[in-house]
Motif scaffolding. Structure first.
Motif, short mmCIF file in Angstrom:
data_model
loop_
_atom_site.label_atom_id
_atom_site.label_comp_id
_atom_site.label_asym_id
_atom_site.label_seq_id
_atom_site.Cartn_x
_atom_site.Cartn_y
_atom_site.Cartn_z
N TYR A 291 39.84 42.51 42.96
CA TYR A 291 38.87 43.05 42.00
C TYR A 291 38.82 42.17 40.76
O TYR A 291 37.75 41.93 40.19
CB TYR A 291 39.24 44.50 41.63
CG TYR A 291 39.04 45.47 42.78
CD1 TYR A 291 37.88 45.40 43.56
CD2 TYR A 291 39.98 46.44 43.08
CE1 TYR A 291 37.69 46.27 44.62
CE2 TYR A 291 39.79 47.32 44.14
CZ TYR A 291 38.65 47.23 44.91
OH TYR A 291 38.47 48.08 45.96
N GLY A 292 39.99 41.70 40.33
CA GLY A 292 40.07 40.80 39.17
C GLY A 292 39.24 39.56 39.41
O GLY A 292 38.46 39.13 38.55
N LEU A 293 39.39 39.00 40.61
CA LEU A 293 38.65 37.79 40.98
C LEU A 293 37.15 38.05 40.95
O LEU A 293 36.36 37.25 40.45
CB LEU A 293 39.09 37.35 42.38
CG LEU A 293 38.44 36.09 42.92
CD1 LEU A 293 39.05 34.87 42.24
CD2 LEU A 293 38.64 35.96 44.43
N LEU A 294 36.77 39.25 41.46
CA LEU A 294 35.35 39.60 41.52
C LEU A 294 34.76 39.69 40.11
O LEU A 294 33.68 39.14 39.83
CB LEU A 294 35.22 40.94 42.25
CG LEU A 294 33.94 41.17 43.02
CD1 LEU A 294 33.81 40.12 44.11
CD2 LEU A 294 33.94 42.55 43.65
N ILE A 295 35.51 40.36 39.20
CA ILE A 295 35.01 40.51 37.82
C ILE A 295 34.93 39.14 37.15
O ILE A 295 33.95 38.81 36.47
CB ILE A 295 35.93 41.48 37.02
CG1 ILE A 295 35.78 42.89 37.61
CG2 ILE A 295 35.57 41.49 35.54
CD1 ILE A 295 36.83 43.87 37.16
N GLY A 296 35.97 38.33 37.39
CA GLY A 296 36.00 36.97 36.83
C GLY A 296 34.79 36.17 37.28
O GLY A 296 34.14 35.49 36.48
N LEU A 297 34.49 36.28 38.58
CA LEU A 297 33.35 35.52 39.11
C LEU A 297 32.04 35.99 38.51
O LEU A 297 31.13 35.19 38.24
CB LEU A 297 33.31 35.64 40.65
CG LEU A 297 34.34 34.81 41.40
CD1 LEU A 297 34.30 35.12 42.89
CD2 LEU A 297 34.08 33.32 41.19
N ILE A 298 31.93 37.33 38.30
CA ILE A 298 30.69 37.85 37.71
C ILE A 298 30.52 37.28 36.30
O ILE A 298 29.44 36.81 35.93
CB ILE A 298 30.73 39.41 37.66
CG1 ILE A 298 30.69 39.98 39.07
CG2 ILE A 298 29.59 39.96 36.81
CD1 ILE A 298 30.93 41.46 39.16
N VAL A 299 31.62 37.28 35.51
CA VAL A 299 31.54 36.79 34.13
C VAL A 299 31.23 35.29 34.12
O VAL A 299 30.47 34.80 33.28
CB VAL A 299 32.87 37.10 33.39
CG1 VAL A 299 32.87 36.48 32.00
CG2 VAL A 299 33.07 38.60 33.30
N LEU A 300 31.83 34.58 35.10
CA LEU A 300 31.66 33.12 35.11
C LEU A 300 30.36 32.67 35.78
O LEU A 300 30.06 31.48 35.80
CB LEU A 300 32.85 32.46 35.84
CG LEU A 300 34.20 32.52 35.13
CD1 LEU A 300 35.28 31.95 36.01
CD2 LEU A 300 34.15 31.75 33.81
#
Lengths: 267, 319
Positions: B232-241
């Motif tokens: 989930y962390g990776l997913l949120i990170g990717l959305i922000v990036l």
């Protein structure tokens, strides 16, 4: 009282032909018997003794080197030279092994040729590829025919493979025989006890391999219990190397020199 | 699917073997962790390799009178876990190459990549998705079918690339003489039509039997709460990036508009493209008129993630 036979006894009833289901079970039984024959000590003793000139690890390295060399080089003269060496090696084999190597090579090379044939329509010059493939197959079949299972394990030991890997390879070979025997017995039992045809032969297969898997787990648990009972704590003892390291090293240097020269020659 | 020697160039074999080295290392580490929980895993890998050998040896009848054999990659991954299955299948392939004449010695790395990595991992991933949606058997069947077909596709790509990678000065292929246009249809057709179905049926029937007879023996992945947190962390990170894509100048290769294509080709764009179907998306180029472009990117990423999450919830069974 009439002495005439009843009508159903006078008519000929054709015997039911073997169903395809039985056919595939029998086919697999034969294949398994062939596999188990390779493990059979009686069959091994019936074969003529084979003199081992090369230590197992050198033999494995030499085969690997030959295949690599054949794969890398495109020089016809070099292929010819390797063929001459191979023929010389074949001459030293007892007739029993010689026939086996040639039979296996011819069968596998024919299969390989069948695969290549359509490419003749696209490109006429695939004969170099075909002859290289046949030579590689000859080398591999020579190795497979003249090497026993224990020699492969010995070769891995001498080539400094991790003991854990050797241990697992050893288990695989041992249990291949045990599971093979179990499956063969199971197949024979199913063939004997089944009458008529079933619509789904795959149900039998599900049952066969499901049971085989459960047997696999049982064997693994029993083996682990036996290992623990003998003091196994997850460490494997180091296996001592052969007693003639100078001879092995000499072979390796010779091998490397020959392969290096041939490689340079073939460029 | 066992690639014999001389069909792949030694360079390809070397690359595939190098690619396998880290996978085997991680597999050993993962299995070591598995051993801590279940100590019989060590001998089990050896015995399972023997089982895999017998599965590959067993000919199954197929309609039409001929036979085919299953590989059992997905089934073993479901029974033992994907990492242990990877090791067991690699071991089987090694013994087949050395002692039984199935597959080459040099091509061992490539064969292991196709049959001991692609097949069990892809199959296991599909099975896990099926399990989450409470349709284990469908997941397993799809996994077995997709796994074997993807493995066949990889093998056909490895073979089909050879004429491009290694050829003599006059263009004669030095290794596999067939290009991608032949290897891919030849391999895939046989697997899509026959071998894939055989593999799926075989896997499901054996799984069904084991699930009925001894469900405790099936592999259960360790608790994944931690890994899901990371996911989930990776997913949120990717959305922000996601607006990072704006840094790249120009368009992606092959995603040119007709005007850009005309400019690149220095001739008129192909007629089929100028007269083809033209669809105007609502949020074309991830942007809404009058909205900040990076914000548009973030909103687009969030929308896609939420749509897929809603779809997953719809497909999931009620507890």
């Amino acid at each position: 009282m009439s002495t005439k036979l009843p009508s159903w006894l006078t008519t000929n009833t054709p015997l039911p032909t073997a169903s395809s289901r039985h056919h595939f079970l029998e086919q697999n039984s034969h294949r398994l018997e062939g596999l188990l024959a390779r493990f059979s000590q009686a069959a091994e003793q019936a074969q003529p003794a084979l003199k081992h000139y090369l230590p197992p690890q050198i033999k494995l390295l030499t085969t690997f080197g030959s295949v690599l060399l054949l794969s890398l080089n495109q020089n016809l003269l070099l292929l010819w030279l390797i063929l001459l060496v191979d023929l010389g090696l074949l001459l030293t084999l007892p007739q029993f092994y010689l026939r086996r190597v040639l039979r296996q090579t011819l069968t596998t090379a024919a299969m390989a040729l069948l695969l290549i044939l359509p490419s003749l329509l696209l490109n006429a010059n695939v004969w170099l590829f075909a002859s290289k493939t046949a030579l590689i197959l000859l080398n591999l079949n020579y190795y497979r025919t003249t090497t026993t299972f224990s020699q492969v394990i010995q070769a891995l030991q001498q080539l400094h493979c991790p003991n854990g890997l050797i241990f697992v390879v050893d288990i695989t070979l041992t249990y291949l025989k045990m599971l093979g025997e179990f499956l063969l017995g199971f197949l024979q039992a199913v063939t004997l006890r089944t009458v008529g045809q079933t619509k789904h032969p795959y149900r039998t297969i599900g049952l066969l391999f499901g049971t085989l898997y459960l047997k696999t787990r049982d064997y693994a648990l029993a083996l682990y219990a036996a290992m623990e009972a003998r003091g196994f704590i997850g460490e494997y003892p180091r296996v001592p190397r052969t007693r003639k390291p100078w001879r092995d090293n000499l072979y390796i240097i010779l091998d490397l020199a020959i392969f290096g020269l041939l490689f340079l020659f073939g460029r | 699917m066992h690639i014999p020697d001389n069909y792949l160039s030694p360079a390809t074999c070397g690359v595939m073997l190098t690619a396998m080295a880290p996978i085997w290392t991680v597999s050993v580490l993962k299995v070591k962790a598995q051993i801590k929980e279940k100590k019989e895993t060590v001998p089990l890998i050896g015995v399972a390799a023997a089982l895999a050998f017998l599965i590959m040896m067993f000919n199954l009848p197929i309609p039409g009178g001929t036979t085919a054999h299953a590989v059992g990659g997905t089934l073993l991954a479901v029974l033992l876990g994907p990492w242990a299955a990877c090791l067991a299948l690699s071991l089987t392939l090694l013994l087949q190459a050395l002692l039984f004449g199935d597959g080459g010695i040099l091509t061992f790395g490539a064969n292991a990549f196709n049959m001991a990595v692609i097949m069990p991992f892809v199959g296991y991933a599909c099975y896990q998705i099926g399990r989450r949606l409470h349709h284990e058997k469908i997941g397993l069947a799809i996994g077995a079918y997709v796994g074997i077909n993807l493995a066949a596709l990889t093998a056909s790509i490895e073979l089909g690339l050879q004429p491009l990678l290694a050829h003599s000065s006059n263009g004669t292929p030095l290794y596999c003489p067939y290009g991608l246009n032949i290897t891919i249809p030849a391999m895939l057709l046989a697997h899509l039509l026959v071998a894939g179905w055989v593999e799926a049926l075989f896997s499901v029937l054996v799984y069904q039997f084991i699930k009925k007879a001894a469900p405790d023996t099936l592999y259960r992945a360790p608790a994944t709460a931690k890994s899901f947190k990371a996911f989930y962390g990776l997913l949120i990170g990717l959305i922000v990036l996601s607006p990072l894509g704006l840094l790249a100048s120009g368009t992606a290769w092959g995603e040119w508009s007709n005007q850009e294509l005309t400019h690149r080709l220095h001739t008129a764009a192909p007629v089929g493209m100028t007269h083809g179907v033209h669809f105007n998306a609502l949020f074309s180029d991830y942007a809404i008129h009058g909205l900040n472009l990076p914000l548009g990117y973030i909103l687009s990423a969030l929308t896609a993630v939420l749509i897929f999450a809603v779809l997953m919830r719809v497909l999931q069974h009620e507890h």
